[in-house]
Scaffold this motif. Structure first.
Motif, PDB file in Angstrom:
ATOM      1  N   TRP A 181       9.437 -72.777   1.350  1.00  0.00           N
ATOM      2  CA  TRP A 181      10.194 -73.399   2.433  1.00  0.00           C
ATOM      3  C   TRP A 181      10.080 -74.906   2.395  1.00  0.00           C
ATOM      4  O   TRP A 181       9.181 -75.471   1.772  1.00  0.00           O
ATOM      5  CB  TRP A 181       9.838 -72.821   3.786  1.00  0.00           C
ATOM      6  N   LEU A 182      11.032 -75.547   3.051  1.00  0.00           N
ATOM      7  CA  LEU A 182      11.096 -76.998   3.178  1.00  0.00           C
ATOM      8  C   LEU A 182      10.761 -77.369   4.615  1.00  0.00           C
ATOM      9  O   LEU A 182      11.298 -76.779   5.558  1.00  0.00           O
ATOM     10  CB  LEU A 182      12.500 -77.493   2.821  1.00  0.00           C
ATOM     11  N   HIS A 183       9.855 -78.342   4.775  1.00  0.00           N
ATOM     12  CA  HIS A 183       9.544 -78.835   6.124  1.00  0.00           C
ATOM     13  C   HIS A 183       9.057 -80.270   6.039  1.00  0.00           C
ATOM     14  O   HIS A 183       8.670 -80.742   4.959  1.00  0.00           O
ATOM     15  CB  HIS A 183       8.512 -77.940   6.821  1.00  0.00           C
ATOM     16  N   PRO A 184       9.062 -80.995   7.148  1.00  0.00           N
ATOM     17  CA  PRO A 184       8.568 -82.375   7.139  1.00  0.00           C
ATOM     18  C   PRO A 184       7.047 -82.390   7.053  1.00  0.00           C
ATOM     19  O   PRO A 184       6.379 -81.436   7.463  1.00  0.00           O
ATOM     20  CB  PRO A 184       9.054 -82.923   8.482  1.00  0.00           C
ATOM     21  N   HIS A 185       6.502 -83.506   6.529  1.00  0.00           N
ATOM     22  CA  HIS A 185       5.047 -83.616   6.421  1.00  0.00           C
ATOM     23  C   HIS A 185       4.569 -85.053   6.647  1.00  0.00           C
ATOM     24  O   HIS A 185       3.671 -85.537   5.928  1.00  0.00           O
ATOM     25  CB  HIS A 185       4.595 -83.119   5.041  1.00  0.00           C
ATOM     26  N   PRO A 186       5.134 -85.772   7.636  1.00  0.00           N
ATOM     27  CA  PRO A 186       4.637 -87.119   7.898  1.00  0.00           C
ATOM     28  C   PRO A 186       3.390 -87.063   8.787  1.00  0.00           C
ATOM     29  O   PRO A 186       3.323 -86.258   9.716  1.00  0.00           O
ATOM     30  CB  PRO A 186       5.798 -87.779   8.632  1.00  0.00           C
ATOM     31  N   CYS A 187       2.428 -87.877   8.505  1.00  0.00           N
ATOM     32  CA  CYS A 187       1.261 -87.971   9.386  1.00  0.00           C
ATOM     33  C   CYS A 187       1.510 -89.059  10.422  1.00  0.00           C
ATOM     34  O   CYS A 187       1.924 -90.163  10.062  1.00  0.00           O
ATOM     35  CB  CYS A 187       0.013 -88.302   8.588  1.00  0.00           C
ATOM     36  N   PRO A 188       1.286 -88.772  11.721  1.00  0.00           N
ATOM     37  CA  PRO A 188       0.724 -87.533  12.275  1.00  0.00           C
ATOM     38  C   PRO A 188       1.784 -86.648  12.939  1.00  0.00           C
ATOM     39  O   PRO A 188       1.452 -85.885  13.853  1.00  0.00           O
ATOM     40  CB  PRO A 188      -0.232 -88.084  13.335  1.00  0.00           C
ATOM     41  N   ASN A 189       3.036 -86.719  12.498  1.00  0.00           N
ATOM     42  CA  ASN A 189       4.126 -86.091  13.249  1.00  0.00           C
ATOM     43  C   ASN A 189       4.679 -84.820  12.615  1.00  0.00           C
ATOM     44  O   ASN A 189       5.786 -84.390  12.959  1.00  0.00           O
ATOM     45  CB  ASN A 189       5.269 -87.099  13.435  1.00  0.00           C
ATOM     46  N   THR A 190       3.943 -84.200  11.702  1.00  0.00           N
ATOM     47  CA  THR A 190       4.428 -82.967  11.075  1.00  0.00           C
ATOM     48  C   THR A 190       4.742 -81.907  12.121  1.00  0.00           C
ATOM     49  O   THR A 190       5.840 -81.331  12.148  1.00  0.00           O
ATOM     50  CB  THR A 190       3.386 -82.429  10.083  1.00  0.00           C
ATOM     51  N   ALA A 191       3.771 -81.614  12.980  1.00  0.00           N
ATOM     52  CA  ALA A 191       3.934 -80.531  13.959  1.00  0.00           C
ATOM     53  C   ALA A 191       5.081 -80.820  14.919  1.00  0.00           C
ATOM     54  O   ALA A 191       5.873 -79.924  15.255  1.00  0.00           O
ATOM     55  CB  ALA A 191       2.633 -80.326  14.728  1.00  0.00           C
ATOM     56  N   SER A 192       5.183 -82.055  15.364  1.00  0.00           N
ATOM     57  CA  SER A 192       6.242 -82.423  16.304  1.00  0.00           C
ATOM     58  C   SER A 192       7.625 -82.236  15.686  1.00  0.00           C
ATOM     59  O   SER A 192       8.552 -81.713  16.324  1.00  0.00           O
ATOM     60  CB  SER A 192       6.054 -83.874  16.751  1.00  0.00           C
ATOM     61  N   GLN A 193       7.791 -82.643  14.427  1.00  0.00           N
ATOM     62  CA  GLN A 193       9.100 -82.541  13.788  1.00  0.00           C
ATOM     63  C   GLN A 193       9.477 -81.098  13.483  1.00  0.00           C
ATOM     64  O   GLN A 193      10.651 -80.720  13.592  1.00  0.00           O
ATOM     65  CB  GLN A 193       9.126 -83.404  12.524  1.00  0.00           C
ATOM     66  N   VAL A 194       8.498 -80.267  13.112  1.00  0.00           N
ATOM     67  CA  VAL A 194       8.778 -78.843  12.937  1.00  0.00           C
ATOM     68  C   VAL A 194       9.165 -78.227  14.272  1.00  0.00           C
ATOM     69  O   VAL A 194      10.100 -77.418  14.366  1.00  0.00           O
ATOM     70  CB  VAL A 194       7.563 -78.117  12.330  1.00  0.00           C
TER      71      VAL A 194
END
Length: 338
Positions: free
Chosen positions: A143-156
């Motif tokens: 799967w493809l998902h965002p992985h910016p720190c620290p906003n991974t969870a927020s963007q998913v």
């Protein structure tokens, strides 16, 4: 035949004090949203070219106002992306969000840190980046998902996730359902909380992982799927931020599991209960050959219905027993278990 989930029940997330159970939603059912396949913009010198845009959107999820969301090439989630082992891909990544993001290929065996799309490969708002990689791994669901720190969870949480299907010659040689959207179906399972139909990540924030009471499947609720083939293959991703999904059918119809995160299993495993933790993937086949026109079978997570299969008239084609051995010569030394 029944089985447990092959996990120690004392470790289930539902025993945590902060656990939020999934609750049924009292609104009319809707057809399952099957994400479209991402189409190649051009194909030259054995290289396929794609563009993926992270963007803001708005979509009807609950009755009432539409929910503001984020998605890839659309309002929520994204198109299904198909790769073939041995092929090379050039992908333009575009960020139309109001903050930095990345494009992380979870499960793909590709170089890092730039192509892999981890925290060290940021794409700033209004900018784009082009990457090229060659896929060299067995058939699998990624799967493809965002992985910016620290906003991974927020963007998913806002909706950024898309399924990735890797195919290879071995998988293509097996007698498995593979007509996308008909008998080969992607299911992205998530949970959310809504406040006047809107997401509020900060309001729901939990340092151990955010949870919700509403079960989403492919970005919708109360979904139905019309079954026109005796056997269907479900590619299931737990795309939640924290929640475990404990899957079972209302009549304990067996699930024939054929694949996990990395590849096909050496041989199928038959289960009636299957638990998926966060970011985990599984492929399993449901055999509806004993059902008749008009029957319904419901997929549950714990006590919450998440998808209703409505049995229609089966198409006339060959759909026999499920192949019992997926063994192959190893692709490389890293895949000797196959």
């Amino acid at each position: 035949m029944k089985n447990n989930y092959f996990y120690n029940e004392t470790n289930f997330d539902c025993l945590d004090a902060a656990y939020k159970p999934l609750l049924p939603i009292e609104q009319k059912s809707v057809p399952l949203r099957v994400p479209p396949l991402l189409r190649s913009e051009q194909h030259d010198n054995h290289v396929s070219h794609y563009t993926i845009v992270a963007q803001e959107g708005e979509i009807q999820i609950l009755d009432g106002p539409k929910t503001k969301t984020w998605g890839y090439n659309g309002d929520i989630l994204g198109p299904t992306i198909r790769f073939t082992c041995g092929e090379t891909y050039t992908i333009t990544l575009v960020n139309q969000l109001p903050e930095v993001t990345t494009f992380h290929w979870h499960g793909l065996n590709i170089p890092g840190p730039i192509e892999d799309g981890g925290p060290f490969a940021p794409v700033k708002p209004g900018e784009s980046k082009t990457i090229t990689f060659t896929v060299n791994q067995p058939a699998s669901t990624c799967w493809l998902h965002p992985h910016p720190c620290p906003n991974t969870a927020s963007q998913v949480w806002h909706g950024l996730a898309a399924m990735v299907i890797v195919s290879d010659a071995h998988e293509a040689s097996l007698d498995l359902p593979r007509t996308y959207g008909v008998d080969d179906i992607p299911l992205i399972l998530q949970d959310r909380s809504y406040h006047d139909n809107q997401l509020d990540y900060q309001r729901d924030y939990d340092a151990d992982g955010i949870q919700g009471n509403v079960a989403l499947i492919n970005g919708g609720v109360n979904a139905t799927f019309d079954v026109t083939q005796q056997r269907i293959r479900l590619r299931v991703l737990n795309g939640a931020n924290r929640k475990e999904f404990r899957l079972h059918l209302d009549d304990d119809l067996p699930m024939t599991v054929i694949s996990s995160d990395a590849s096909l299993l050496p041989k199928p495993i038959t289960l009636t209960h299957l638990m998926l933790t966060v970011a985990e993937r599984s492929e399993f086949i449901l055999d509806f050959s004993d059902y008749k026109l008009g029957d319904c079978v419901v997929l549950y997570s714990d006590d919450c219905p998440i998808l209703t299969f409505r049995i229609k008239e089966f198409a006339r084609n060959k759909q026999n027993s499920i192949q019992t051995n997926f063994s192959m010569a190893p692709l490389s030394t890293t895949h000797e278990f196959l």
